[in-house]
Design an enzyme around this catalytic site. Structure first.
Site, PDB file in Angstrom:
ATOM      1  CD  GLU A 114      -3.642   4.241  14.009  1.00 53.75           C
ATOM      2  OE1 GLU A 114      -2.645   3.513  14.157  1.00 53.75           O
ATOM      3  OE2 GLU A 114      -3.786   5.010  13.047  1.00 53.75           O
ATOM      4  CE  LYS A 130      -1.148   2.009   3.701  1.00 51.80           C
ATOM      5  NZ  LYS A 130      -1.401   2.587   5.007  1.00 51.80           N
ATOM      6  CE  LYS A 156      -1.846   7.831  11.901  1.00 51.45           C
ATOM      7  NZ  LYS A 156      -1.557   6.433  12.238  1.00 51.45           N
ATOM      8  CG  HIS A 179      -6.026  -0.777   6.947  1.00 50.83           C
ATOM      9  ND1 HIS A 179      -5.337  -1.543   6.048  1.00 50.83           N
ATOM     10  CD2 HIS A 179      -5.122   0.107   7.444  1.00 50.83           C
ATOM     11  CE1 HIS A 179      -4.074  -1.142   6.017  1.00 50.83           C
ATOM     12  NE2 HIS A 179      -3.919  -0.138   6.851  1.00 50.83           N
TER      13      HIS A 179
HETATM   14  P1  NDP Z   1      11.325   3.044   3.312  1.00 53.95           P
HETATM   15  O1  NDP Z   1      11.477   4.400   2.736  1.00 53.95           O
HETATM   16  O2  NDP Z   1      11.833   2.788   4.683  1.00 53.95           O
HETATM   17  O3  NDP Z   1      12.049   2.014   2.349  1.00 53.95           O
HETATM   18  C1  NDP Z   1      11.963   2.080   0.938  1.00 53.95           C
HETATM   19  C2  NDP Z   1      12.966   1.129   0.342  1.00 53.95           C
HETATM   20  O4  NDP Z   1      12.924   1.261  -1.093  1.00 53.95           O
HETATM   21  C3  NDP Z   1      14.404   1.417   0.755  1.00 53.95           C
HETATM   22  O5  NDP Z   1      15.079   0.196   0.849  1.00 53.95           O
HETATM   23  C4  NDP Z   1      14.920   2.223  -0.413  1.00 53.95           C
HETATM   24  O6  NDP Z   1      16.321   2.106  -0.582  1.00 53.95           O
HETATM   25  C5  NDP Z   1      14.250   1.524  -1.568  1.00 53.95           C
HETATM   26  N1  NDP Z   1      14.155   2.382  -2.741  1.00 53.95           N
HETATM   27  C6  NDP Z   1      13.300   3.411  -2.945  1.00 53.95           C
HETATM   28  N2  NDP Z   1      13.510   3.938  -4.172  1.00 53.95           N
HETATM   29  C7  NDP Z   1      14.528   3.220  -4.731  1.00 53.95           C
HETATM   30  C8  NDP Z   1      15.204   3.258  -5.995  1.00 53.95           C
HETATM   31  N3  NDP Z   1      14.875   4.150  -6.923  1.00 53.95           N
HETATM   32  N4  NDP Z   1      16.169   2.343  -6.226  1.00 53.95           N
HETATM   33  C9  NDP Z   1      16.513   1.432  -5.283  1.00 53.95           C
HETATM   34  N5  NDP Z   1      15.913   1.344  -4.069  1.00 53.95           N
HETATM   35  C10 NDP Z   1      14.938   2.231  -3.809  1.00 53.95           C
HETATM   36  O7  NDP Z   1       9.810   2.650   3.172  1.00 53.95           O
HETATM   37  P2  NDP Z   1       9.012   1.521   3.982  1.00 53.95           P
HETATM   38  O8  NDP Z   1       9.847   0.318   4.084  1.00 53.95           O
HETATM   39  O9  NDP Z   1       8.481   2.117   5.214  1.00 53.95           O
HETATM   40  O10 NDP Z   1       7.761   1.295   3.026  1.00 53.95           O
HETATM   41  C11 NDP Z   1       7.852   0.532   1.838  1.00 53.95           C
HETATM   42  C12 NDP Z   1       6.432   0.276   1.356  1.00 53.95           C
HETATM   43  O11 NDP Z   1       5.731  -0.463   2.342  1.00 53.95           O
HETATM   44  C13 NDP Z   1       5.612   1.545   1.130  1.00 53.95           C
HETATM   45  O12 NDP Z   1       4.768   1.333   0.027  1.00 53.95           O
HETATM   46  C14 NDP Z   1       4.810   1.684   2.407  1.00 53.95           C
HETATM   47  O13 NDP Z   1       3.607   2.379   2.207  1.00 53.95           O
HETATM   48  C15 NDP Z   1       4.540   0.222   2.717  1.00 53.95           C
HETATM   49  N6  NDP Z   1       4.223  -0.034   4.129  1.00 53.95           N
HETATM   50  C16 NDP Z   1       5.137   0.251   5.091  1.00 53.95           C
HETATM   51  C17 NDP Z   1       4.850  -0.021   6.418  1.00 53.95           C
HETATM   52  C18 NDP Z   1       5.824   0.264   7.486  1.00 53.95           C
HETATM   53  O14 NDP Z   1       5.457   0.066   8.657  1.00 53.95           O
HETATM   54  N7  NDP Z   1       7.028   0.722   7.163  1.00 53.95           N
HETATM   55  C19 NDP Z   1       3.559  -0.619   6.829  1.00 53.95           C
HETATM   56  C20 NDP Z   1       2.684  -0.896   5.736  1.00 53.95           C
HETATM   57  C21 NDP Z   1       3.034  -0.611   4.440  1.00 53.95           C
HETATM   58  P3  NDP Z   1      17.275   3.155   0.174  1.00 53.95           P
HETATM   59  O15 NDP Z   1      17.044   2.991   1.624  1.00 53.95           O
HETATM   60  O16 NDP Z   1      18.614   2.711  -0.239  1.00 53.95           O
HETATM   61  O17 NDP Z   1      16.854   4.501  -0.320  1.00 53.95           O
HETATM   62  C1  BG6 Z   2      -1.076   1.573   8.424  1.00 56.11           C
HETATM   63  C2  BG6 Z   2      -1.206   3.059   8.450  1.00 56.11           C
HETATM   64  O1  BG6 Z   2      -1.537   1.061   7.206  1.00 56.11           O
HETATM   65  O2  BG6 Z   2      -1.869   1.027   9.474  1.00 56.11           O
HETATM   66  C3  BG6 Z   2      -0.785   3.616   9.789  1.00 56.11           C
HETATM   67  O3  BG6 Z   2      -0.373   3.602   7.423  1.00 56.11           O
HETATM   68  C4  BG6 Z   2      -1.568   2.969  10.890  1.00 56.11           C
HETATM   69  O4  BG6 Z   2      -0.981   5.016   9.831  1.00 56.11           O
HETATM   70  C5  BG6 Z   2      -1.466   1.459  10.761  1.00 56.11           C
HETATM   71  O5  BG6 Z   2      -1.022   3.379  12.126  1.00 56.11           O
HETATM   72  C6  BG6 Z   2      -2.391   0.797  11.766  1.00 56.11           C
HETATM   73  O6  BG6 Z   2      -2.130  -0.559  11.749  1.00 56.11           O
HETATM   74  P1  BG6 Z   2      -2.442  -1.431  13.044  1.00 56.11           P
HETATM   75  O7  BG6 Z   2      -2.131  -2.810  12.594  1.00 56.11           O
HETATM   76  O8  BG6 Z   2      -1.531  -0.908  14.117  1.00 56.11           O
HETATM   77  O9  BG6 Z   2      -3.868  -1.203  13.368  1.00 56.11           O
END
Ligand code: NDP
Ligand code: BG6
Length: 656
Positions: A247, A179, A372, A271
């Protein structure tokens, strides 16, 4: 035309490893190489890798399995392994850490550095993946996980195609995408088109982590494996349905993302609409992925699309301002959070009333709210049934018949509760609300999961039931789009309109009051114990109060009670402060958290002898007259305390 097409069966015929009834618990996932794009990111280290380790602990990964991470960071495989060793230990929800499982698991981790625009990096990736595939005998099965911002999904897919991943052996190729899937209806449709250029629909697994939650999956199990409720599950018996996702956290470090999102996009469109679909859809013909998803899609299609006027009257938006947590610590307002505009119009709270235009639900409103920085964390679904007729109880001591309620406690409490009437023991016919409560923890001994385990595992066996489909994603955006349009064309003028740590904006409570209904606020004994009057009370007394207290919210300056009005409730202050004003307009007292007021009129049956006005945003529990009388009759020690305090405070006459 799909260019990463493989030899896996199409969406109309499930993978041989995905039985029609869902996965077989003891079977391992298919052999495969899992490629994680964005392997240095937050999702990978906090959720994905710990979940994969949990699958390894449960013996659910094939022996023919490897992980290849890719991201821009210039790491070696060894450095990646060391980082993940530390992160998985930090974020696993299981103790003790299983070193033996980990030692086998860590050897399966590999890393290829590179930008997603770098063709040479994808060539290197292909060499590593084919080498592992050949060495382990994965049969060409490759699972790609896009743990990256959605803006690069197309770029990565294109690069995979150019690097010839579709010519990598015979097995299946699947892609998990994260997402948010689009920003609105048009961008979601564009993203779908882009993905479908490279993948067939049955290869795309769009994740919504709520569908990985046991309690969400249990909605279907509960509805369709129990004969007793399904006959009642319709407009003839259900008065309305409430979905609440509260939240207590703020936006934390995600200000820049949240500024472009808001709660409608972040929580409700995905969700909450998924939960809505599970709760309200028709029974599918089987648990085959498309049978379930067809019913979910039909349900979302039946949700009435709002006109701008309906958005105005059927929705409430909110944004938190500075406030205090339950421990009294100050909390920043949304506009003071890092990377948030000081004049931001982004909504951190929304309450919405939906109608479902189909045979089953015609005329049954569905209320959803999420926000939130609210007073607590809690996700609940309340199915409120229509009241039983009260004819039999006329001329008895029973003066009101309440609604029966079925409450799904989704998190952090996990369980199901049924609230109904029972006769109070004794010679007179009196009723009281009581409950039956099933708690997961009492019935099952399962290790705490992250939620991603079941999702990744299901993808590995080719079961797409828990994943979204193009039509589902677009159906959900279609419902949200008029709200996005109306809200962007009418910027909010009252933000911030609720205090951090409170119950949310007053308007959300008014919206239900206009429909002669109230939000069901799930409170627990800890909250009750904070009110001095209730501290140390008998558990059965607290339990009965938990079910009859009703929440209400007042803004600074609002009159909660007016002198001369007839008394119909007493109030307990959960949050905020009020002033008591006598007939001459003098402030005679200030009351705060844990105090109560309004009991004099109830005890004396005379009109209110003073007014009470909110000084700050004030969240109160109210005890209606009918319930007040019951509580006094059934709990003499409570009656005595209230009467004593009332006499001390106001020199009130003794209640008869
Ligand atoms: P981050 O920004 O922490 O990580 C993104 C990753 O993608 C990094 O490893 C980054 O590499 C890599 N990346 C981005 N652009 C490039 C590029 N052009 N070339 C190579 N590598 C690239 O994001 P998140 O991990 O938090 O989120 C990732 C996805 O998961 C999103 O879509 C987010 O919405 C979804 N998500 C995240 C949650 C969370 O709790 N984190 C929960 C639910 C969904 P580098 O670090 O080297 O830039
Ligand atoms: C994520 C949202 O998808 O769900 C966050 O981006 C939110 O903002 C989270 O806090 C809530 O997830 P959970 O599992 O803690 O209810």
């Amino acid at each position: 035309m799909s260019t990463l097409a493989d030899d896996s069966p199409s969406s109309t015929s499930p993978s041989p490893s995905a039985p029609r009834g869902g996965p077989i618990a003891s079977a391992t996932g298919d052999p495969c190489v899992l490629v994680i794009f964005g392997a240095s990111g937050d999702l990978t280290r906090r959720l994905l890798l710990p979940a994969l380790y949990h699958l390894a602990c449960d013996g659910l990964l094939s022996g023919k399995f490897a992980i290849v991470g890719m991201a821009m960071d210039d790491w070696t495989t060894e450095a990646f392994r060391q980082r993940m060793a530390a992160q998985v230990r930090q974020f696993t929800t299981r103790t003790p850490f299983d070193e033996q499982v980990w030692n086998d698991f860590v050897d399966r981790l590999h890393y290829v550095p590179g930008k997603f625009t770098d063709a040479a990096a994808f060539e290197r990736l292909r060499t590593v993946v084919s080498g592992l595939d050949a060495k382990l005998g994965c049969g060409g099965n490759v699972l790609f996980y896009m743990a990256t911002p959605p803006s690069v999904f197309g770029m990565v897919s294109n690069a995979l195609h150019s690097a010839g991943f579709d010519r990598l052996g015979e097995g299946w190729k699947r892609v998990i995408v994260e997402k948010p899937f689009g920003h609105d209806l048009a961008s979601a449709a564009a993203l779908n088109r882009e993905m479908l250029k490279f993948w067939r629909e049955d290869q795309i697994y769009r994740i919504d982590h709520y569908l990985g939650k046991e309690t969400v999956q249990n909605l279907m199990a509960f509805r369709f494996s129990n004969g007793m409720f399904e006959p009642l599950w319709n407009r003839n018996y259900v008065d309305h349905i409430q979905f609440t996702v509260d939240e207590s956290v703020g936006v934390e470090a995600r200000g820049s993302y949240y500024e472009t999102s808001g709660v409608l996009r972040d929580m409700i469109q995905n969700h909450m609409f998924q939960m809505l679909a599970y709760l309200c859809m028709e029974p599918p013909v089987s648990f085959a992925a498309d049978a379930v998803r067809n019913e979910k899609a039909k349900l979302l299609d039946a949700v009435r699309i709002m006109t701008p006027e309906q958005v105005r009257t059927n929705t409430v938006r909110g944004q938190y301002g500075p406030g205090r947590g339950t421990d009294g610590a100050p909390l920043a307002g949304y506009r003071q959070e890092p990377n948030v505009s000081p004049t931001s119009g982004t909504e951190t709270f929304a309450a919405i009333k939906l109608n479902i235009d189909n045979w089953r639900w015609d005329g049954v409103p569905v209320y959803l709210r999420s926000g939130k920085r609210l007073w607590k964390r809690g996700t609940e679904i309340v199915v409120q049934f229509k009241r039983a007729p009260d004819v039999l109880f006329r001329n008895t001591e029973v003066d009101s018949i309440e609604h029966n309620r079925l409450i799904f406690h989704m998190q952090p409490d996990q369980g199901i509760e049924l609230r109904f009437h029972a006769k109070v023991p004794g010679p007179a016919l009196r009723l009281q609300n009581v409950n039956m409560h099933f708690a997961y923890g009492d019935a099952f001994k399962a290790s705490r999961a992250i939620g991603y385990e079941v999702l990744v595992y299901n993808c590995m066996i080719g079961d797409a039931t828990l994943f979204s489909r193009t039509d589902l994603v677009e159906g959900a955006w279609r419902i949200a789009q008029p709200l996005l349009d109306y809200w962007s064309s009418t910027p909010p003028t009252d933000f911030p309109n609720y205090e951090a740590g409170s119950w949310g904006p007053k308007a959300a409570f008014d919206m239900l009051e206009d429909d002669k209904r109230r939000w069901v606020e799930i409170i627990n004994r800890d909250v009750m114990e904070r009110v001095p009057l209730f501290a140390g009370s008998d558990p059965s007394f607290l339990n009965s109060l938990l079910m009859i207290l009703e929440p209400d919210v007042f803004e600074p300056g609002d009159f909660i009670v007016r002198e001369g009005d007839s008394a119909d409730a007493m109030f307990f202050i959960a949050r905020g402060a009020v002033e008591v004003i006598d007939a001459s307009g003098e402030r005679v007292k200030e009351l705060g958290v844990g105090d109560f007021f309004g009991e004099i009129g109830m005890l004396s049956s005379k009109p209110r002898n003073a007014s009470v006005r909110a000084i700050t945003q004030t969240d109160v529990f109210l005890l209606k007259r009918t319930d007040f009388n019951k509580v006094l009759a059934q709990h003499p020690s409570f009656a005595e305390s209230v009467e004593r305090i009332a006499r001390e405070r106001y020199r009130a006459p003794e209640a008869s």
